[in-house]
Design a protein around this motif. Structure first.
Motif, mmCIF file in Angstrom:
data_model
loop_
_atom_site.group_PDB
_atom_site.id
_atom_site.type_symbol
_atom_site.label_atom_id
_atom_site.label_comp_id
_atom_site.label_asym_id
_atom_site.label_seq_id
_atom_site.Cartn_x
_atom_site.Cartn_y
_atom_site.Cartn_z
ATOM 1 N N VAL A 12 0.859 -1.194 0.000
ATOM 2 C CA VAL A 12 0.000 0.000 0.000
ATOM 3 C C VAL A 12 0.890 1.237 0.000
ATOM 4 N N GLY A 13 0.817 2.042 -1.076
ATOM 5 C CA GLY A 13 1.578 3.293 -1.145
ATOM 6 C C GLY A 13 2.754 3.195 -2.082
ATOM 7 N N GLY A 15 5.315 5.335 -2.735
ATOM 8 C CA GLY A 15 6.491 6.184 -2.479
ATOM 9 C C GLY A 15 7.738 5.311 -2.563
ATOM 10 N N LYS A 37 -3.163 5.640 -3.836
ATOM 11 C CA LYS A 37 -4.437 6.391 -3.851
ATOM 12 C C LYS A 37 -4.455 7.487 -4.913
ATOM 13 N N ARG A 42 2.821 11.407 -8.889
ATOM 14 C CA ARG A 42 2.251 12.262 -7.850
ATOM 15 C C ARG A 42 3.407 12.981 -7.135
ATOM 16 N N LYS A 44 5.157 14.887 -3.747
ATOM 17 C CA LYS A 44 5.192 14.715 -2.282
ATOM 18 C C LYS A 44 5.978 15.909 -1.761
ATOM 19 N N CYS A 46 8.604 17.552 -0.115
ATOM 20 C CA CYS A 46 9.887 16.973 0.286
ATOM 21 C C CYS A 46 10.966 17.761 -0.449
ATOM 22 N N GLY A 48 13.591 16.534 -1.565
ATOM 23 C CA GLY A 48 14.023 15.668 -2.665
ATOM 24 C C GLY A 48 15.519 15.424 -2.700
ATOM 25 N N ARG A 101 10.407 14.971 -6.048
ATOM 26 C CA ARG A 101 9.943 13.634 -5.678
ATOM 27 C C ARG A 101 8.989 13.037 -6.721
ATOM 28 N N VAL A 125 -6.810 2.750 -0.157
ATOM 29 C CA VAL A 125 -7.042 1.664 0.805
ATOM 30 C C VAL A 125 -7.798 2.248 1.992
ATOM 31 N N ASP A 157 2.310 3.444 3.310
ATOM 32 C CA ASP A 157 1.374 4.519 2.977
ATOM 33 C C ASP A 157 1.624 5.790 3.773
ATOM 34 N N PRO A 178 4.792 20.402 8.254
ATOM 35 C CA PRO A 178 5.619 21.322 7.465
ATOM 36 C C PRO A 178 4.881 21.887 6.249
ATOM 37 N N ILE A 253 4.274 15.007 9.275
ATOM 38 C CA ILE A 253 5.285 14.034 9.709
ATOM 39 C C ILE A 253 4.730 13.382 10.974
ATOM 40 N N ASP A 277 7.833 6.034 6.432
ATOM 41 C CA ASP A 277 7.134 6.972 7.327
ATOM 42 C C ASP A 277 5.976 6.296 8.073
ATOM 43 N N GLY A 291 15.972 7.306 2.482
ATOM 44 C CA GLY A 291 16.879 6.172 2.702
ATOM 45 C C GLY A 291 16.262 5.114 3.610
#
Ligand SMILES: Cc1cc2nc3c(=O)[nH]c(=O)nc-3n(C[C@H](O)[C@H](O)[C@H](O)COP(=O)(O)OP(=O)(O)OC[C@H]3O[C@@H](n4cnc5c(N)ncnc54)[C@H](O)[C@@H]3O)c2cc1C
Length: 371
Positions: A12-13, A15, A37, A42, A44, A46, A48, A101, A125, A157, A178, A253, A277, A291
């Motif tokens: 799920v997700g 990233g 989703k 997409r 994000k 970040c 990057g 990203r 989901v 996710d 953030p 976060i 995350d 990472g």
């Protein structure tokens, strides 16, 4: 998907954590479904930065050479600069590749698909329900509810993970939020560095300035409360507080370090494994997490591959597989307290230069931990 009940693994997700898990599982011959989703590519929120060796080495080892098209202009940062009010500017040299990203993650997902993972995008989901011999994943696709089942589920996710909420409904999570503000143009700050500002001589609130593809980005959890300090600090570099942003976005976060370290939060249950995350594995101090998402995604996939053909429960083996990451978080989390003490001039009577040096050392330590 004609036979959804026969997926070995549902990830799920999409990233970095999900892409790494899905690629690794699919390459090992497991029937792998990756659910996202959003429509891809997409974005994000970040910076990057492919920061630290965990991110770069894992990408190179598992995905190969990163195509040049993924990098921004400039494509690489020379390092970090720290601006603590009243102190001389400190520089930490750390060559770091820079991306959007949207582009990085899209490439990672394409690699997972090339390895055989089936991508189902635009599909949210809703929850995950564990049964004795399979896990059911309830979805919302095109306004319709559906379910898929698999022996294993990887929750990649992100910070607000639905998979985490499904398996650990009692867990209390604090979040920080953030914000990123986009301006057309640039400041007279060297674009080959990310610039960190600590106007209150404390680790937080802070904000950073970076430039990508002709866009000036201000990011941080303190952007709103620091509006006056941002205007004062950045105006010598050409910032005009009356500039109209071209865009504003934000994200959250999950602050799970304390629970993770005290054992109140175990990021796995049965055959449902949380990564990145969703598992609270973003690093303290720098809040870098690409990472650790990649590394934990691969640890989850390895555990599943090792357990796919017998009945062992995956959770304990996975949790020991991410112990290196948890140890690194423990180390940095302790540093954070130390840094907070060092950065409280009333308590320690330190000057701003010593405070800035403490920050540089904490960032350096974060990067070196991953060698
Ligand atoms: C301002 C900021 C700057 C940062 N800068 C850096 C940096 O420079 N370098 C670095 O290493 N880290 C950085 N980080 C941290 C980094 O962004 C995250 O740690 C990283 O994205 C975690 O990856 P992930 O795969 O776990 O989750 P994510 O990248 O968040 O991916 C989760 C995916 O799951 C999808 N999803 C969520 N819910 C559902 C659902 N119910 N159903 C289906 N799909 C779902 C989402 O749409 C998303 O695509 C930064 C974070 C912030 C907030």
């Amino acid at each position: 998907m004609k036979n959804p009940l026969n997926a070995d693994v549902i990830v799920v997700g999409a990233g970095p954590g999900g892409a790494a898990s899905a690629k690794y599982c699919a390459a090992a011959g497991l029937k792998t479904v990756l659910i996202e989703k959003k429509a891809l590519p997409r974005d994000k929120v970040c910076t990057g930065m492919i920061m630290g060796n965990w991110a770069l080495d894992t990408i190179r080892e598992e995905f190969g050479t990163i195509p040049d098209t993924i990098f921004t202009s400039p494509p690489e940062l020379n390092g970090h600069r720290f601006y603590v009010a009243g102190a001389a500017v400190q520089t930490l040299t750390a060559h770091t590749l820079l991306t959007w990203r949207k582009d990085l993650d899209h490439w990672l997902v394409a690699c997972a698909r090339d390895a055989g993972a089936v991508l189902v995008s635009n599909t949210r989901v809703l929850r995950v329900v564990a049964h004795e011999d399979h896990i059911r994943v309830d979805l919302l696709k095109d306004g319709k509810k559906e379910s898929l089942s698999a022996r294993f589920v990887i929750g990649a996710d992100g910070a607000t993970s639905v998979v985490r909420k499904s398996i650990l409904p009692e867990l209390q999570v604090n979040y920080s939020g953030p914000v990123r503000v986009w301006y057309q143009g640039r400041l007279s700050l060297d674009q080959r560095y990310i610039h960190w500002f600590f106007p209150k001589r404390l680790p937080r609130p802070r904000f950073n300035v970076n430039h990508k593809d002709g866009i000036l980005l201000l990011e941080g959890a303190g952007i709103k409360e620091l509006a006056r300090e941002i205007a004062e600090t950045l105006s010598p570099y050409g910032f005009d507080p009356d500039w109209k942003p071209i865009k504003k976005d934000g994200c959250v976060i999950a602050l799970l370090h304390r629970q993770l370290l005290e054992g109140d939060f175990v990021p796995a249950k049965g055959n449902v494994l949380l990564v990145g995350d969703a598992a609270g594995l973003i690093l303290p101090i720098t809040f870098e997490g690409i990472g650790t998402a990649l590394k934990s995604g691969i640890a989850a996939a390895r555990t599943i591959i090792a357990n796919a053909h017998h009945g062992r429960i995956a959770a304990p083996e996975y949790v020991s597989g991410i112990q290196t990451i948890i140890d690194a978080i423990r180390h940095l989390y302790m540093d954070r307290f130390h840094l907070k003490g060092e950065m409280d001039p009333l308590k320690r009577n330190l000057g701003p230069d010593a405070i800035a040096a403490g920050l540089v050392s904490a960032y350096r330590e974060t990067l070196l931990l991953q060698e």
